[in-house]
Scaffold this active site. Structure first.
Site, PDB file in Angstrom:
ATOM      1  N   TYR A  63     -26.940  -1.236 -29.798  1.00  8.73           N
ATOM      2  CA  TYR A  63     -27.171  -2.307 -30.769  1.00  8.73           C
ATOM      3  C   TYR A  63     -25.993  -2.423 -31.743  1.00  8.73           C
ATOM      4  CZ  TYR A  63     -31.768  -1.934 -28.744  1.00  8.73           C
ATOM      5  OH  TYR A  63     -32.790  -1.904 -27.846  1.00  8.73           O
TER       6      TYR A  63
ATOM      7  N   ARG B  70     -23.231  -4.293 -29.994  1.00  6.73           N
ATOM      8  CA  ARG B  70     -23.719  -5.639 -29.754  1.00  6.73           C
ATOM      9  C   ARG B  70     -23.629  -6.485 -31.023  1.00  6.73           C
ATOM     10  NH1 ARG B  70     -29.720  -6.199 -27.198  1.00  6.73           N
ATOM     11  NH2 ARG B  70     -30.291  -6.547 -29.351  1.00  6.73           N
TER      12      ARG B  70
ATOM     13  N   ASP C 292     -23.309  -6.662 -21.361  1.00  7.77           N
ATOM     14  CA  ASP C 292     -23.397  -5.828 -20.158  1.00  7.77           C
ATOM     15  C   ASP C 292     -22.279  -6.125 -19.154  1.00  7.77           C
ATOM     16  OD1 ASP C 292     -25.633  -4.960 -21.382  1.00  7.77           O
ATOM     17  OD2 ASP C 292     -27.041  -5.503 -19.804  1.00  7.77           O
TER      18      ASP C 292
HETATM   19  P1  FBP Z   1     -28.628  -9.453 -22.484  1.00  9.65           P
HETATM   20  O1  FBP Z   1     -28.588  -9.189 -21.010  1.00  9.65           O
HETATM   21  O2  FBP Z   1     -29.694 -10.346 -22.893  1.00  9.65           O
HETATM   22  O3  FBP Z   1     -27.280  -9.896 -22.988  1.00  9.65           O
HETATM   23  O4  FBP Z   1     -28.911  -8.098 -23.250  1.00  9.65           O
HETATM   24  C1  FBP Z   1     -28.192  -6.978 -22.992  1.00  9.65           C
HETATM   25  C2  FBP Z   1     -28.723  -5.762 -23.692  1.00  9.65           C
HETATM   26  O5  FBP Z   1     -27.959  -5.466 -24.824  1.00  9.65           O
HETATM   27  C3  FBP Z   1     -28.783  -4.579 -22.734  1.00  9.65           C
HETATM   28  O6  FBP Z   1     -27.586  -3.871 -22.711  1.00  9.65           O
HETATM   29  C4  FBP Z   1     -29.956  -3.801 -23.252  1.00  9.65           C
HETATM   30  O7  FBP Z   1     -30.599  -3.088 -22.221  1.00  9.65           O
HETATM   31  C5  FBP Z   1     -30.873  -4.852 -23.756  1.00  9.65           C
HETATM   32  O8  FBP Z   1     -30.066  -5.931 -24.141  1.00  9.65           O
HETATM   33  C6  FBP Z   1     -31.692  -4.402 -24.922  1.00  9.65           C
HETATM   34  O9  FBP Z   1     -32.632  -5.362 -25.190  1.00  9.65           O
HETATM   35  P2  FBP Z   1     -33.537  -5.415 -26.478  1.00  9.65           P
HETATM   36  O10 FBP Z   1     -32.742  -6.128 -27.538  1.00  9.65           O
HETATM   37  O11 FBP Z   1     -34.695  -6.232 -26.065  1.00  9.65           O
HETATM   38  O12 FBP Z   1     -33.864  -4.018 -26.885  1.00  9.65           O
END
Ligand code: FBP
Length: 697
Positions: free
Chosen positions: A568, A571, A228
């Site tokens: 995702y 990520r 983020d």
């Molecule tokens: P972090 O703040 O833990 O790094 O996570 C960021 C993120 O990728 C956000 O962009 C997103 O809203 C969230 O995780 C999604 O979370 P989850 O994996 O629980 O769906």
């Protein structure tokens, strides 16, 4: 198979050529694993020391000083090399250590290299040093689930994305019991140091762990992770200490590559608006970077909308001697109007297609929604505090939850002191589409945060956009512009004089626009006929000529969308050169902080925007970064999230180029294709553009 003899599966699978192409390890993966990121200059010698950098100051919150007395006065530490360490220093530095590492929160590209950096530095200092990885995030600490990380394991994950080596989790160590269990685990493993690789909440947790374990002599070091990009640290004088969390660049580049491909596609078959939601739980940094990388036609930035002031409303209220609070902050309705206006403008120049980027956390910045989120956070937290059962377990369906809210609204009429949910709230909430109601009432994460990724933000906004575009279509405002030369050709081919029909058909025929707009009054074949008759170019008994009808039909827009979610995927991507180098050096920085005996510090690297030889590793004290924020309906000490600064050069550039990128004019769009990225070497573009722009002024 040249002699046509069928091949058995055993033969097929035993063939080395088949094995080569079906193996899960390809050449790129092997090269990736072997590749060694460069080390910052200070890490090219075997020993490093810390020097307090007294020029950096912080405004310390009184509550932080009260709750974190042992770490609150920590200073920024500069990591420096030591050319001729004395024996004392050497023996402290190389003393045998056990270091535990945990990933906390969502994965971010580069995490494995943090571990690789810690591992390499620790083993170089003393081959007997041991590194333990806690499994499944903070639960691994609480439940004492860990594994020793050996060279074999670490080598398998070098330069690779994800957190697969030890996995991750979102549990917060936020109660006395969990804290005590964590302390017992650290003691059982005889840890000298615990390293928390996580976002703002996890680094907050690291500060409390550091405070708690100071007496046990266990050091706690944080590492700024999150795609983020919302961990950005400045000192009280605005000097940048941490410009960017790791993982942001790789995720943004991943999103940008996909979105740029969609730009190419939509400007080729010119029939779709692509609606791209991009991650970023609250802050719109990823959307901003994507805008800079791709020049998508419209990019919404949450922080910009929160700051919106409706000047017309304010003036009107001022004249009436009142204050109009609704003039501050954009509403969903207003936002949908702004998007529609842009779509209509592009269509009028023949471009009934385009690309809209919506940040995942946008709703956080829309006043009306934010109020609901805060109210529900409080209602859910209050319920969970005062009942044995969890709110979501007790009210599993949307209907159950709405009934409960309804009961609260009734209660507010009976009890004056109960103000969190009243009948007005209940009425306003009732008109929201049910899928969105459900989204707003979803389960909060373990930190009490609203989970934006679970809400179909794009669906909410696009529902309103589609409704309003239909209205504009019915009013005849939303039309596809017809190229003047095309109109001329079609009419001439049909044996008609374009000038004879032009003024009757179009609102701008007498101007010199390259695209002609069918009159607003013409919204059906019937009204087309009426208008042509009224203008005297078609008699009552005549049909509308086919070429004219063809032009009219071409001007009718159909708003077709394709929706995409980028989150995702980015990520989980492999780290870019920037992220893999950044994280490896963060790992080396962690070890330097540990070996020099500090605690409650976050590893960071200054000058990331500059050439690699100017990168400067430091430790940032976490305690002074704390401020009070509402969580689970209570004020809690947390590290402040950095949202997009709408005065920053990066935002100002995007704002100034908005009109250019909307490209509501004839001719090509202004899309940008980001350079592909190479894991082996830095390229001209291998740095976040927001980082570059924000460091220029
Ligand atoms: P972090 O703040 O833990 O790094 O996570 C960021 C993120 O990728 C956000 O962009 C997103 O809203 C969230 O995780 C999604 O979370 P989850 O994996 O629980 O769906």
């Amino acid at each position: 198979m040249s002699d046509n003899k069928p091949i058995s599966t055993t033969e097929l699978l035993e063939d080395s050529r088949v094995q080569d192409v079906t193996d899960s390890v390809n050449r790129e993966l092997t090269e990736r694993r072997k590749s060694v990121p460069p080390r910052c200059k200070v890490f090219q010698t075997p020993f490093t020391r810390l020097t307090p950098a007294d020029e950096f100051r912080f405004h310390i919150h009184g509550e932080a000083a009260r709750q974190l007395p042992d770490i609150i006065h920590n200073k920024v530490q500069r990591v420096e090399d030591v050319e001729a360490p004395d024996a004392d220093f050497k023996s402290r530095y190389t003393k045998r250590r056990n270091i535990g590492v945990v990933f906390s929160g969502g994965p971010a590209p580069g995490g494995h290299n943090v571990i690789a950096g810690i591992f390499d530095a620790a083993k170089a200092a003393n081959p007997e040093n041991r590194i333990y990885g806690f499994l499944m995030g903070p639960d691994g600490i609480i439940e004492n689930e860990s594994m020793e990380l050996t060279a074999d394991i670490v080598d398998r994950y070098r330069n690779l994305g994800g957190f697969g080596m030890i996995r991750t989790g979102r549990t917060k160590i936020d109660t006395k019991e969990k804290m005590e269990l964590s302390r017992q685990t650290c003691k059982a493993l005889a840890l000298d140091a615990l390293v928390v690789v996580g976002g703002d909440d996890s680094n907050t947790n690291a500060a409390f762990l550091a405070q708690e374990m100071t007496a046990d002599g266990i050091q706690v070091i944080g590492v700024p992770k999150t795609i983020d990009g919302d961990i950005q640290v400045r000192d009280a004088d605005g000097r940048v200490l941490c410009a960017m969390s790791f993982g942001f660049h790789s995720a943004a580049r991943g999103f940008a590559a996909e979105i740029a491909n969609l730009c190419t596609d939509c400007s080729s078959d010119v029939k779709y608006w692509h609606i791209c939601k991009v991650m970023g739980r609250v802050a719109s940094h990823l959307a901003l970077e994507t805008a800079l990388q791709t020049h998508a036609n419209i990019t919404l930035i949450g922080e910009d909308l929160a700051d919106y002031v409706d000047k017309r409303r304010i003036d009107k209220a001022e004249k009436a001697g009142t204050v109009d609070y609704t003039a501050y902050g954009v509403t969903l309705r207003h936002l949908s109007r702004v998007i529609c206006d842009a779509i209509v403008r592009r269509a009028s120049t023949g471009k009934n297609y385009g690309l809209l980027v919506i940040p995942e956390g946008l709703l956080e910045f829309i006043n009306e929604i934010q109020i609901f989120i805060i109210k529900f956070n409080t209602i859910i937290a209050d319920y969970n505090r005062s009942h044995d059962d969890d709110f979501h377990a007790e009210f599993p369906t949307l209907k159950d939850k709405l009934d409960y809210l309804n009961r609260l609204a009734r209660l507010s009429r009976e009890e004056e002191t109960f103000t969190i949910w009243n009948t007005r709230d209940d009425d306003l909430f009732a008109v929201i589409p049910s899928f969105f109601q459900e989204g707003l009432l979803t389960e909060r994460d373990s930190h009490g945060n609203f989970q934006f990724s679970q809400v179909e933000t794009d669906k909410v906004i696009m529902g309103l956009v589609k409704d309003y575009l239909n209205t504009l279509k019915e009013k005849g405002v939303y039309k596809v512009g017809i190229e003047r030369s095309y109109y001329g050709k079609i009419l001439k081919n049909g044996g008609l004089d374009p000038d004879y029909y032009g003024a009757a058909l179009f609102r701008n025929y007498d101007g010199d626009d390259s695209h002609l707009l069918v009159k607003e009054a013409i919204i059906s074949l019937k009204t087309l006929r009426q208008e042509l008759q009224r203008s005297g170019v078609v008699k009552e008994t005549d049909d509308v000529p086919a070429p004219v009808e063809k032009i009219y039909l071409k001007s009718l827009p159909s708003f077709k969308t394709q929706t995409h979610f980028y989150g995702y995927d980015g990520r989980g991507s492999n780290p870019t050169w920037f992220d893999r180098t950044y994280t490896y050096n963060l790992g080396l920085t962690v070890f330097s902080l540990v070996a020099n005996g500090v605690t409650g510090q976050m590893a960071a690297i200054r000058n990331l925007e500059k050439e690699f030889d100017q990168w400067a590793p430091i430790g940032i004290p976490i305690g002074p970064l704390m401020h009070l924020e509402e969580r689970k309906g209570r004020l809690e000490l947390v590290i402040e999230k950095s949202v997009v600064d709408i005065e920053s050069p990066a935002f100002l550039a995007v704002e100034a180029l908005r009109e250019k990128w909307l490209a509501a004019h004839p001719g090509p769009d202004d899309y940008r294709i980001p350079a592909s990225f190479h894991h082996e070497c830095a390229t001209e573009e291998d740095r976040p553009l927001t980082l570059l722009l924000n460091s220029m002024f």
